[in-house]
Design an enzyme around this catalytic site. Sequence first.
Site, short mmCIF file in Angstrom:
data_model
loop_
_atom_site.label_atom_id
_atom_site.label_comp_id
_atom_site.label_asym_id
_atom_site.label_seq_id
_atom_site.Cartn_x
_atom_site.Cartn_y
_atom_site.Cartn_z
N ILE A 172 22.65 -28.19 -5.08
CA ILE A 172 22.61 -28.90 -3.81
C ILE A 172 23.94 -29.63 -3.56
CG2 ILE A 172 21.49 -30.81 -2.56
CD1 ILE A 172 18.85 -29.97 -3.97
N GLY A 176 21.81 -35.65 -10.42
CA GLY A 176 20.47 -35.99 -10.90
C GLY A 176 20.10 -35.10 -12.07
N ASN A 187 4.18 -38.38 -24.62
CA ASN A 187 5.11 -37.63 -25.48
C ASN A 187 6.57 -37.95 -25.16
OD1 ASN A 187 2.84 -36.23 -26.42
ND2 ASN A 187 2.97 -34.80 -24.70
N TYR A 245 11.38 -39.33 -13.96
CA TYR A 245 12.08 -38.79 -12.78
C TYR A 245 11.50 -39.40 -11.50
CZ TYR A 245 13.91 -35.17 -9.60
OH TYR A 245 14.55 -34.50 -8.59
P1 NAD Z 1 21.44 -29.27 -10.46
O1 NAD Z 1 20.99 -29.54 -11.84
O2 NAD Z 1 21.67 -27.84 -10.06
O3 NAD Z 1 22.80 -30.07 -10.15
C1 NAD Z 1 22.96 -31.41 -10.50
C2 NAD Z 1 24.42 -31.68 -10.75
O4 NAD Z 1 24.54 -33.05 -11.15
C3 NAD Z 1 24.98 -30.82 -11.90
O5 NAD Z 1 26.18 -30.19 -11.51
C4 NAD Z 1 25.20 -31.83 -13.00
O6 NAD Z 1 26.28 -31.51 -13.87
C5 NAD Z 1 25.48 -33.10 -12.21
N1 NAD Z 1 25.29 -34.30 -13.03
C6 NAD Z 1 24.26 -34.56 -13.87
N2 NAD Z 1 24.48 -35.73 -14.51
C7 NAD Z 1 25.66 -36.22 -14.05
C8 NAD Z 1 26.42 -37.38 -14.35
N3 NAD Z 1 26.02 -38.26 -15.26
N4 NAD Z 1 27.59 -37.57 -13.70
C9 NAD Z 1 28.01 -36.66 -12.79
N5 NAD Z 1 27.33 -35.54 -12.49
C10 NAD Z 1 26.18 -35.31 -13.11
O7 NAD Z 1 20.37 -29.98 -9.52
P2 NAD Z 1 20.04 -29.73 -7.96
O8 NAD Z 1 18.78 -28.95 -7.89
O9 NAD Z 1 21.23 -29.27 -7.22
O10 NAD Z 1 19.66 -31.24 -7.53
C11 NAD Z 1 20.56 -32.13 -6.90
C12 NAD Z 1 19.85 -33.42 -6.58
O11 NAD Z 1 18.69 -33.13 -5.77
C13 NAD Z 1 19.31 -34.15 -7.83
O12 NAD Z 1 19.42 -35.53 -7.62
C14 NAD Z 1 17.85 -33.72 -7.86
O13 NAD Z 1 17.07 -34.66 -8.55
C15 NAD Z 1 17.53 -33.67 -6.39
N6 NAD Z 1 16.37 -32.83 -6.06
C16 NAD Z 1 16.39 -31.48 -6.24
C17 NAD Z 1 15.27 -30.72 -5.90
C18 NAD Z 1 15.22 -29.22 -6.05
O14 NAD Z 1 14.19 -28.61 -5.69
N7 NAD Z 1 16.27 -28.56 -6.52
C19 NAD Z 1 14.13 -31.36 -5.38
C20 NAD Z 1 14.15 -32.73 -5.22
C21 NAD Z 1 15.28 -33.46 -5.55
#
Ligand code: NAD
Length: 465
Positions: free
Chosen positions: A239, A307, A316, A370
């Site tokens: 995202i 995230g 657990n 989460y």
């Molecule tokens: P993703 O895991 O593909 O990407 C997350 C990115 O965040 C990764 O590139 C990771 O390296 C980076 N990251 C993690 N920890 C970090 C840190 N400490 N410092 C800097 N960067 C860091 O996840 P996504 O699916 O693209 O999700 C993006 C956001 O959207 C997140 O906050 C996630 O919780 C939220 N979200 C996603 C979904 C979904 O369906 N994919 C649904 C609800 C919320």
Amino acid sequence: MADRYLHFTGTATGRFLTRRIGLPQPAPLRRWSLETPALTGPVRHLTAGDSTVTEELGAVLAATGLEVRTDAERPATGTDVNASAERPAAGPASRTGTERPAALVLDATAVDTAAGLGAVHGALHPVVRSLAPGGRVVVLGVRPSPDDHHQAAAQQALEGFVRSLGKEIGKGSTAQLVRVVPGALSGAESTLRFLLSPRSAYISGQVIELTSAAPDPVDDWAAPLAGRTALVTGAARGIGASVASVLARDGAHVICLDVPQAREDLERTAARLGATALPLDITAADAAARITAAAPDGLDILVHNAGITRDRRLANMAADRWAPVIDVNLDSVLRTTDALLKTGTVNRGGRIVATASIAGIAGNNGQTNYAASKAGIIGLVRSLAPRAAADHGVTVNAVAPGFIETKMTAAVPLFIREAGRRMNSLSQGGLPVDVAETTAWFAQPASSAVNGQVVRVCGQSLLGA
Ligand code: NAD
């Protein structure tokens, strides 16, 4: 990951079989593209009751560039609405005059009694069937009054109405309620442009409450973020990479931040967008100082997208699964936001967008950590938004994605994944670009009136609805 079911139901056999068995019929959504940047078809401007904002709303709708037809069945009240009916707004020329509307905008701001709700039915009942596939219904209301329980009942009723309509219109169409401030409708233009466009394809059943803040001027609606600097955390992939890409498309210079371990993906994403790569762990003690150093002219847009998940049921879940999720998803967002506001790194007129999740609204089995972190984001946004606007001229909003097709959701077991995809009004998962488009709308200079909002990008998921 490809949604094979969506593809199957697009074929004649698939349509026949799924209809016979009574399975969901997802309609392919029309998203923004250079070829189809706008809805194709007119917008009907309808009114329930004696609205005082007919002319004001007419002017805002005309400014969107869409072809607007006013409520011909209803006599004009106060203002010369028929005059604008004769005079389509600038935009695609009227072809036949009988074209199916691409959108229905109902002004229900004047509805202040239960009996007055009859006018909502009266305005939409005759035309809702004519809405083109992939159409939009936007109902405009006002804030339910704390001093008038009849007005509050009528205006709150619009919420149930719109949410139900979103569940029944089908064919990829969506329905939203926007609460406006009469006399300050110019602040609604960016929101109406967004909702009445392919950019909001995966948003439905939402209630958006605008403030009376005046919009900052936009020179070019095709590049509304020109001259702005944005920082997106977690931008190496998923995202975050899509958010960076859409902000860059809209003219912003983007700083893409991600953990040093993701440097290769990060640099590839940044290079593709002409952006700057900032390898940095957002939980590092010096993260805010390093961001300030990377943005010498300050930031106009700050997107907290990074995230992580560390799922286990609470019984657990060791502390080493709890703490990092709270730290990355919530605490680092609080720390960097505070520091970047305090040092003035977020410029006046700035926009902060945080990332919640429907898990933070509905809860999720195995995700106490989460869901707590994402619900915390909602608390942050609602509390900080009015103070950030008053003290810094900055807005604070959140996107709350539902099931979005990313690597994260591709790893979900098949049956849970299928349920996640289909359990929403659009019967399909969203794409990263849907979250990115919502972020870009929050980020616009003209979105000053959009503050303290949590907008779900979930196709009106049943979870937490
Ligand atoms: P993703 O895991 O593909 O990407 C997350 C990115 O965040 C990764 O590139 C990771 O390296 C980076 N990251 C993690 N920890 C970090 C840190 N400490 N410092 C800097 N960067 C860091 O996840 P996504 O699916 O693209 O999700 C993006 C956001 O959207 C997140 O906050 C996630 O919780 C939220 N979200 C996603 C979904 C979904 O369906 N994919 C649904 C609800 C919320």
